[in-house]
Design a protein around this motif. Structure first.
Motif, PDB file in Angstrom:
ATOM      1  N   PRO A  98      16.525 -76.124 -13.475  1.00  0.00           N
ATOM      2  CA  PRO A  98      16.210 -76.713 -12.173  1.00  0.00           C
ATOM      3  C   PRO A  98      15.051 -77.686 -12.220  1.00  0.00           C
ATOM      4  CG  PRO A  98      15.398 -74.455 -12.270  1.00  0.00           C
ATOM      5  CD  PRO A  98      16.195 -74.682 -13.531  1.00  0.00           C
ATOM      6  N   ALA A 132      21.766 -81.283  -8.467  1.00  0.00           N
ATOM      7  CA  ALA A 132      21.532 -79.850  -8.571  1.00  0.00           C
ATOM      8  C   ALA A 132      21.482 -79.480 -10.047  1.00  0.00           C
ATOM      9  CB  ALA A 132      22.646 -79.068  -7.863  1.00  0.00           C
ATOM     10  N   PRO A 133      20.728 -78.409 -10.346  1.00  0.00           N
ATOM     11  CA  PRO A 133      19.954 -77.546  -9.454  1.00  0.00           C
ATOM     12  C   PRO A 133      18.558 -78.118  -9.174  1.00  0.00           C
ATOM     13  CG  PRO A 133      19.881 -76.669 -11.672  1.00  0.00           C
ATOM     14  CD  PRO A 133      20.774 -77.874 -11.730  1.00  0.00           C
ATOM     15  N   GLN A 202      20.608 -72.691  -4.220  1.00  0.00           N
ATOM     16  CA  GLN A 202      20.895 -74.046  -3.752  1.00  0.00           C
ATOM     17  C   GLN A 202      21.439 -74.027  -2.331  1.00  0.00           C
ATOM     18  OE1 GLN A 202      19.872 -76.572  -6.118  1.00  0.00           O
ATOM     19  NE2 GLN A 202      19.181 -74.540  -6.760  1.00  0.00           N
TER      20      GLN A 202
END
Length: 237
Positions: A98, A132-133, A202
């Motif tokens: 992330p 994402a993430p 998310q």
């Protein structure tokens, strides 16, 4: 695709922040950027100074300490720096690592605009799908401590978690380090964060941001009438 053999909060994170010439993502420019890889308590820092090619407004300079002379003498040309930043972010995110930032929606929006301006693929194009993430402690703080009074700026939120002392905010590297520390503190405090998978996190952030934005826009509409509404989609409009 998000795939990890360990819980997201025990894996690698890539902190991301920028300092810019202003807050209008389609007009303003990135002047500095910082990425910090954090894994197992170790940090690996990458910093960039960029010559934005436009003047640094005095009000922005008063906040970030960057001047036109400094950026002209020390900054590299935008295209090369932007390519490195985008490549590193896309590489991490494509592997399920992330990107972490405080109000990071802004940083991604201005980065995507800068990449397009310089004829480079955006991060979203490099990922071939959604951005994402991503983890944004501002979005999480608004959701998990919704009714707390006070400001929600990085320094103020860090102070709530006992992280505000002796920190030099408004510099990209310092803000990234503070944000990563803040996320760690939030993980320790909120069991519900540890209970979520990264995919669930998310969706939680998307839903939480939408709820906040709708409430904020309604409040501002009643109070001011004429205002620029917050986008209800996250991380980008």
């Amino acid at each position: 695709m998000i795939n990890s053999t360990v819980p997201w909060y025990e894996g690698a994170w890539l902190g991301f922040d920028t300092e810019t010439t202003g807050v209008w993502v389609k007009r303003d420019r990135i002047a500095t950027a910082s990425l910090i890889w954090r894994e197992g308590g170790d940090n690996r820092v990458h910093n960039w100074i960029i010559n934005p090619g436009v003047p640094m407004p005095p009000q922005a300079s008063a906040v970030n300490g960057l001047t036109d002379d400094y950026l002209a003498q020390n900054g590299e040309q935008p295209a090369g720096a932007l390519e490195k930043i985008a490549s590193e972010l896309a590489s991490a995110m494509s592997r399920g690592i992330p990107a972490v930032g405080f109000n990071v929606s802004f940083d991604f929006q201005i980065l995507e605009a800068e990449l397009a301006r310089n004829g480079l693929p955006t991060v979203q194009e490099r990922l071939g799908g959604a951005l994402a993430p991503i983890i944004d402690p501002l979005v999480l703080d608004r959701a998990l401590d919704r009714y707390r009074r006070g400001k929600r700026r990085l320094a103020a939120v860090c102070a709530v978690y006992g992280l505000g002392e002796d920190r030099d905010f408004h510099h990209a590297e310092a803000d990234v380090a503070a944000t990563l520390d803040l996320l760690s503190a939030m993980v320790d405090r909120f069991e519900e964060l540890r209970a979520m998978t990264l995919t669930e996190l998310q969706q939680f952030q998307r839903d939480s941001h939408r709820i906040w934005a709708e409430s904020f826009n309604e409040f501002m509409k009643q109070k001011h009438g004429n205002f620029h509404p917050a986008p209800v989609t996250w991380p980008v409009p």
